[in-house]
Design an enzyme around this catalytic site. Sequence first.
Site, PDB file in Angstrom:
ATOM      1  N   HIS A   1       0.910  -1.157  -0.134  1.00  0.00           N
ATOM      2  CA  HIS A   1       0.043  -0.010  -0.015  1.00  0.00           C
ATOM      3  C   HIS A   1       0.916   1.117   0.062  1.00  0.00           C
ATOM      4  CE1 HIS A   1      -3.338  -2.636   0.078  1.00  0.00           C
ATOM      5  NE2 HIS A   1      -4.184  -1.430   0.235  1.00  0.00           N
TER       6      HIS A   1
ATOM      7  N   ARG B   1      -5.187   3.245   4.230  1.00  0.00           N
ATOM      8  CA  ARG B   1      -4.470   4.164   3.626  1.00  0.00           C
ATOM      9  C   ARG B   1      -4.817   3.444   2.153  1.00  0.00           C
ATOM     10  NH1 ARG B   1       0.231   4.625   5.699  1.00  0.00           N
ATOM     11  NH2 ARG B   1       1.269   5.888   4.137  1.00  0.00           N
TER      12      ARG B   1
ATOM     13  N   ALA C   1     -12.372   1.445   4.336  1.00  0.00           N
ATOM     14  CA  ALA C   1     -11.159   0.426   3.527  1.00  0.00           C
ATOM     15  C   ALA C   1     -10.386   1.580   2.610  1.00  0.00           C
ATOM     16  CB  ALA C   1     -11.960  -0.423   2.667  1.00  0.00           C
ATOM     17  N   HIS C   2      -9.418   0.784   2.020  1.00  0.00           N
ATOM     18  CA  HIS C   2      -8.517   1.615   1.111  1.00  0.00           C
ATOM     19  C   HIS C   2      -8.894   2.324   0.082  1.00  0.00           C
ATOM     20  CE1 HIS C   2      -7.575  -2.716  -0.944  1.00  0.00           C
ATOM     21  NE2 HIS C   2      -8.736  -2.399  -0.759  1.00  0.00           N
ATOM     22  N   ASN C   3      -8.650   3.417  -0.439  1.00  0.00           N
ATOM     23  CA  ASN C   3      -9.061   4.312  -1.711  1.00  0.00           C
ATOM     24  C   ASN C   3     -10.499   4.772  -1.543  1.00  0.00           C
ATOM     25  OD1 ASN C   3      -6.540   3.073  -2.718  1.00  0.00           O
ATOM     26  ND2 ASN C   3      -7.811   1.157  -3.499  1.00  0.00           N
TER      27      ASN C   3
END
Lengths: 346, 346, 346
Positions: free
Chosen positions: B197, B217, B238-240
């Site tokens: 990540h 991240r 969560a990510h993004n």
Amino acid sequence: MAYTLGELARRFDCRLSGGGDDRTITGVASLDTAGPDDITFLANPKLRVQLAGTLAAAVILDSESEAHRNGPCLVTANPYASFVRVAELLHPEAPVQPGIHPGAVIASSAVVAESARVDAGCVIGESARIGERAWIGPGCVIGEQSAIGADSRLHARVTVYPRVRVGERTRIHAGVVLGADGFGLVREEEGWLRVPHLGGLRIGDDVDIGANTTIDRGTLEDTVIGNGVKLDNLIQIAHNVIVGDHTVMAACVGIAGSTRVGERCLIGGRANLFGHITIGDDATIAATSAVTRSVPPGGYVSSVIGAQEAGRWRRTAARVHRIEELASRIRALEQRMDENNGGREE
Amino acid sequence: MAYTLGELARRFDCRLSGGGDDRTITGVASLDTAGPDDITFLANPKLRVQLAGTLAAAVILDSESEAHRNGPCLVTANPYASFVRVAELLHPEAPVQPGIHPGAVIASSAVVAESARVDAGCVIGESARIGERAWIGPGCVIGEQSAIGADSRLHARVTVYPRVRVGERTRIHAGVVLGADGFGLVREEEGWLRVPHLGGLRIGDDVDIGANTTIDRGTLEDTVIGNGVKLDNLIQIAHNVIVGDHTVMAACVGIAGSTRVGERCLIGGRANLFGHITIGDDATIAATSAVTRSVPPGGYVSSVIGAQEAGRWRRTAARVHRIEELASRIRALEQRMDENNGGREE
Amino acid sequence: MAYTLGELARRFDCRLSGGGDDRTITGVASLDTAGPDDITFLANPKLRVQLAGTLAAAVILDSESEAHRNGPCLVTANPYASFVRVAELLHPEAPVQPGIHPGAVIASSAVVAESARVDAGCVIGESARIGERAWIGPGCVIGEQSAIGADSRLHARVTVYPRVRVGERTRIHAGVVLGADGFGLVREEEGWLRVPHLGGLRIGDDVDIGANTTIDRGTLEDTVIGNGVKLDNLIQIAHNVIVGDHTVMAACVGIAGSTRVGERCLIGGRANLFGHITIGDDATIAATSAVTRSVPPGGYVSSVIGAQEAGRWRRTAARVHRIEELASRIRALEQRMDENNGGREE
């Protein structure tokens, strides 16, 4: 620790049956893993088939299962409770070693009992009080004016915000956060105004709180967790909630603001209680249910939908979404039927 | 702190009605718990019946409720907002006491503003920056190259991974984890390959984040939480994911990867947003709903199923599982009806 | 770090196509954000339209997408996996810097490998063992007799209770709690008796555990997490659960006590597994589903109900609650139809 079977029988008021009065017991185990020095138990009649194969020195069971055991057993009305008491006797928790670790940071006005223990990395705020024989594990933070009662134990890294009261003999697992501000917002033209949380949080005696659970403080009055309440891990209890004595909640339960939960309720895992409702005493809530309305005392409510094979479920869910169409078609059939019958009757 | 009712009226632009200009106010409370030196408020017309019984010195209310109050009141369009402002005035938060606790561990290249405060047990990594008047509570960990903006406050034991940026006036409660690796996996013949990540996490200004919430991240770009966003406890982002300004989420919400949430959305507790969808601005999502598809701007969606009495629910749920059978029976009836009618018509 | 495209092709066994053998690559990025020194990838055929616009020096893709790329590309069967390997090469994690921070508290009988790292604020109990090149991040607590395997990494503020074993190359994110007591209670006349948890917790090799996840220890035997298991954030795994190798769980999953999950299962976010059930190997469970019964190997189950427009949903949910009434009306219609037809047949 080691006790003879006879000593265990006398100490826990069980009837010894099948001999073995002098047999030495050193450990506890389940039916299928017990060795010849272990004691085990049978609470679930379905497991009676395992009695023949167990290597345990003795089995704690009730009088109905007694006949199925060929060998020493302790007979009692509540075998699991007696087993737990034997387990505590054979595997006692170490007594609290008093003392404040030199790496802990204690505010000058905080009061820590002589018999209490404070581990490394703790930070204890002004006017906080730690009761007799309480054990504050490593990395805990106790806010100003908060109090931890006698014989309570905080495991590692528990955060207690200011002005939180924790009762006696209460056990709090790692990562728990007690007394953070509740989620109160007022909408304004541009964005949101945060509502200050002037209330506190009171946790009763003999409470258990599982890892990473969060309980918020109240807005104007206190959030309250009664005596003997048992909370599992990752539970969220919002501001102004009141939970009655001896209520039990399994993991991942969420309770929204200002809801009142009665005494001795059983709340299944992942259940979600909406805000501003009342759950009566002795109510049961099935796991994963969404409780949108108040529940009467002794009530038992559910909205669990168990999973089914995914392809079939896809059709089921699509049909549920169009259930009103089914209702319309039934209504149409009823009308046609009435017309037909009416027609024939003429 | 003490103010006269007249001072409060002038300061918060309320109309004083019912006298009491010189009355001294020292505290805030709810209608039913207020004492004679407290001010209270009425926002919900259903509570008007409590006006007669309140002991409060004055009540903040709107012009529609004014006639129901016999005594001093402050009249304003948004009584709750005015009450919050009075509460902040009477019970102000203590200003930040600057300084770095000697028990904190600060990397040599980290920059902590003179006016900031860093409590005991903190660990601040290389090249991290702590802004003016920021307060880093006990036991926080700030990773390398991360930055905390001016006037922000991290309560106890917050973890900020490397390269995370937190804006100004943002408040983060205990146990929050910001910027952990997202859950990215690539299936391989034997097991799973972890996706690195490399993205970061940006948190805006005036954000609130509740206890034990986690925000990951991004994979290649940043996860982004906009300005004025308010997040309750135990939320997972969560990510993004990108969350627009002033959006509000109640406790236990989960948002899967790469989903975009618009501005000013209201997301109820325990709602679950699937990945790679878009929630439009000003959308509302009911508590406990599973959002599997995108929601248009201003949309309001729900899949809440409220609990009902458990025995009845058991039959309901079983029938839901077999709803296709109901549909088949309706279809069969329709065919028979058509045949019968057809038959008669011939 | 910089590599030529040719070096990357050789190292990761890709076929270089479209020239650019000497082109220098310094970074990775997505198709739409890549610059002229970056390499990107295309795994989803729907994104082929972005190929024309990318500024990337090269694209990793499969042979089916190759024709859509006008420029350098690395052709391989699993483009995302190759991209991940390139990303790890170009952005390697820093090697562990060995050493014990002077602010860490290590019990005298604990054994920390020479090559391991223990950060500030850690507390490591008696007889605990930290393996070669393991990295224990700031503020972690490792209980007595627990062991962390070689090359494993605990991020900040992880709590490991006593007698927990963590394997090698395992990565545990901030706020995780491993080995707290399970939620075992025996009802007694007045309140509840807490069941002591004498079992342990074993975590395998190559496991990932996301932020603020909690995994309880077993009652009499161990809770077990197999090798290669990947767990996202805020997951709850109760006592005595066994999770098979290479199983993957997205965020907010909850698993109740004594459930067995097979190998290579895929469990979607917020799924809830009831206690004492068995999920077979290679099973898939859809996000947000409530799994009340065992699932066979390879099974795929779901109970997701996606949200719909709230007004329509309100009618839908109300109708679902009265679905038995629909069933009754269908039955009545069937009887009337039978009677009518019977009548006509006579």
